[in-house]
Design a protein around this motif. Sequence first.
Motif, PDB file in Angstrom:
ATOM      1  N   TYR A 164     -17.581   1.077 -45.699  1.00  0.00           N
ATOM      2  CA  TYR A 164     -17.810   0.682 -47.090  1.00  0.00           C
ATOM      3  C   TYR A 164     -18.320  -0.756 -47.177  1.00  0.00           C
ATOM      4  O   TYR A 164     -19.281  -1.046 -47.895  1.00  0.00           O
ATOM      5  N   LYS A 175     -22.408  -0.338 -54.835  1.00  0.00           N
ATOM      6  CA  LYS A 175     -21.544   0.720 -54.324  1.00  0.00           C
ATOM      7  C   LYS A 175     -22.373   1.963 -53.981  1.00  0.00           C
ATOM      8  O   LYS A 175     -23.449   2.167 -54.546  1.00  0.00           O
ATOM      9  N   PHE A 212     -13.719   3.909 -54.550  1.00  0.00           N
ATOM     10  CA  PHE A 212     -14.305   2.746 -53.887  1.00  0.00           C
ATOM     11  C   PHE A 212     -13.573   1.472 -54.311  1.00  0.00           C
ATOM     12  O   PHE A 212     -13.378   0.558 -53.511  1.00  0.00           O
TER      13      PHE A 212
END
Length: 218
Positions: A11, A21, A46
């Motif tokens: 991530y 994102k 996220f």
Amino acid sequence: MATSQQIRNGYVDYVLTHDEKPKSVYTFAKKLKITEVEFYQFFASFESIEKTIWVDSTIETIDTISQQEVWEQYSSRDKMLAFFYSYVEVLKRQRSFVIYTLKDHKQLSTPPVLSGVQPIFENFATNIINDGLESGELADRKFLSKRYKDALWVQFAFILNFWITDDSDDFEKTDEAIERGINVTFDLFQRSPLDNLFEYGKFLSRNAKLQEKMRYKA
């Protein structure tokens, strides 16, 4: 089998490469060659990844400094200074990601990404403050003592914002901001001539009422 660290690393790499994102958990999981189910075993979203990284950095800092042999010998002021100096060092390792997570927030508010950090920091600060009150290092003021932790959270936000925009070599100006900010804050926490004046005023008030009662009885 996916791991929490694998998802976190993936991530961080994604958002720093794309400055945004991933479009969805599905596309992100596919990129990591894991399933959505594996993702959700560790994180709900996220945003939860970002919050977890912040929380872990804060806990790491507190654990590291509190395990030092000299920790118990520190004054409350020195403990808070040690926290911020160490915290900045931990955040340096992921400065680009820190800046990314805070890029859209307004300075006058607490960023959602720090919602997990705030209670951890305030609990840590409260323990330090209580030690200072017990030792007499800090002034125990009715109503105000409970607000000391709030003042330290304000310092937390100020120091963080200062560090993000600091362009000095090795962030030397941030070290100075930490020293000045924490010292001024703890100066306000300590007993001052105003406290003595307030106590003297209460003494005069109590004795004036006592003298009135004596005159009334006479």
